[in-house]
Write a protein that holds these residues in place. Structure first.
Motif, PDB file in Angstrom:
ATOM      1  N   THR A  62       0.809  -1.160   0.055  1.00  0.00           N
ATOM      2  CA  THR A  62      -0.095   0.036   0.147  1.00  0.00           C
ATOM      3  C   THR A  62       0.827   1.232   0.132  1.00  0.00           C
TER       4      THR A  62
ATOM      5  N   SER B  63       2.431   3.915  -7.400  1.00  0.00           N
ATOM      6  CA  SER B  63       1.608   2.968  -6.518  1.00  0.00           C
ATOM      7  C   SER B  63       0.069   3.565  -6.558  1.00  0.00           C
TER       8      SER B  63
ATOM      9  N   TYR C 193      -2.671   1.394  -5.034  1.00  0.00           N
ATOM     10  CA  TYR C 193      -3.342   0.423  -4.197  1.00  0.00           C
ATOM     11  C   TYR C 193      -3.189   1.016  -2.592  1.00  0.00           C
TER      12      TYR C 193
END
Length: 343
Positions: A26, A341, A343
């Motif tokens: 994450t 990124s 997520y």
């Protein structure tokens, strides 16, 4: 209606893939990775994620290549486990995913052979998901006809070589043309198969593969600027997929990057991919858009398209970890946040 029966064959696989998806790093975990001062710190941070003790038996000192290899091995093991559980159309779908890596391996083997590189060194660089039994014997081929007849005729790539058998000498340019012809045939065949899948898998794969077609058309155009590649050959190797199909003729005649930018800007999705104000290059924009498509694919239920999305997301994660590790190793902390990124 298909959703009623989906779980009979593929429910376990979809649950497994969504479990793998929940294990992707994450944004907050990436921030923790960027705070590391050494590769040992990075290893410790990764051990608290889904990667666990994947480098438990790796001796010090750590290297970036070791981290990349171990992270990639985790992806390959998970992919092969899913593949071992798949049947019918899902098994065929996963086979299609591997064909792209097979094409890259074939091109790598041939290129290495004509440059007289050590065969074991070339085989070490081949992608594990694109491995097939006769791959090591590619080094004996001297022309595309013998390559096809002695090695590739018994592989899944054989149908894609139909338009390549007229190629002449195996030099760098012809190998790249062959590779792009194979990719064109592969993507179009994969797209045709994906449209036989029940909804929403066919709709999600339509978006993902259309983007792949556009990405290849742009890259072929950009990489052929200043080369001997003719407009006719370019048109032969552009995949017939994507939003840029109406502009293929114009793309084939591009001679500089500014002209390419002007043509691509006609498609709203790609208008900011060239010359934007941020620090991203064209490749970064491609990766970012691909990750957005993959993230959106997980919003759908009862679909095997999540496997493609997970594989691409995991590959991007490995690239991100490698980038962060490289920045730490080279003490380039000012560039460490240039990862992707979603997520």
């Amino acid at each position: 209606m298909e959703g009623l029966f989906f779980n009979i064959e593929n429910g376990y696989i979809e649950a497994l893939v969504r479990g793998y998806r929940s294990g992707l790093l994450t944004s907050s975990q990436y921030i923790n990775l960027t705070q590391c001062d050494t590769l040992e710190d990075l290893k410790l941070q990764l051990s608290s994620t889904d990667y666990g003790n994947f480098m438990a038996n790796v001796p010090s000192p750590l290297s970036t290549s070791t981290i990349q290899r171990k992270a990639s091995d985790k992806l390959y093991d998970e992919f092969n486990y899913i593949r071992s559980q798949s049947t019918d159309s899902l098994a065929k779908f996963m086979d299609y995913i591997t064909y792209g890596y097979m094409i890259d391996n074939v091109a790598l083997m041939i290129t290495g052979t004509i440059h007289e590189r050590d065969r074991s060194e070339i085989l070490d660089r081949c992608h594990p998901l694109g491995w097939f039994d006769t791959l090591p014997t590619l080094s004996v081929a001297t022309d595309i006809e013998s390559l096809y007849q002695t090695v590739l005729i018994d592989t899944p790539l054989a149908p894609y070589f139909y338009d390549c058998l007229s190629a002449e000498d195996l030099d760098d340019l012809n190998i790249e043309i062959i590779r792009n012809k194979l990719y064109k045939a592969y993507l179009e065949d994969f797209y045709k198969f994906s449209q036989t899948l029940p909804s929403p898998a066919n709709e999600v794969m339509d978006r993902l593969l259309q983007f792949e077609g556009d990405k290849r058309a742009i890259n072929i155009t950009l990489n052929s600027i200043g080369t001997e590649l003719t407009p006719e050959v370019k048109l032969e190797i552009f995949p017939q997929l994507g939003s840029l199909i109406p502009f293929h003729l114009e793309l084939s005649r591009v001679e500089d990057s500014e002209t390419l930018k002007g043509i691509v800007s006609n498609v709203g999705t790609y208008k900011d991919f060239f010359g934007s104000d941020d620090d991203k290059n064209l490749e970064d924009h491609f990766y970012q858009h691909e990750m957005n498509l993959c993230r959106d694919a997980f919003t759908q239920q009862f679909t095997i398209s999540t496997i493609w999305s997970w594989v691409k997301s995991k590959e991007q994660e490995v690239r991100n970890i490698t980038w962060i590790a490289e920045c730490i190793a080279q003490n380039q902390k000012e560039r460490i946040n240039n990862y992707i990124s979603v997520y």
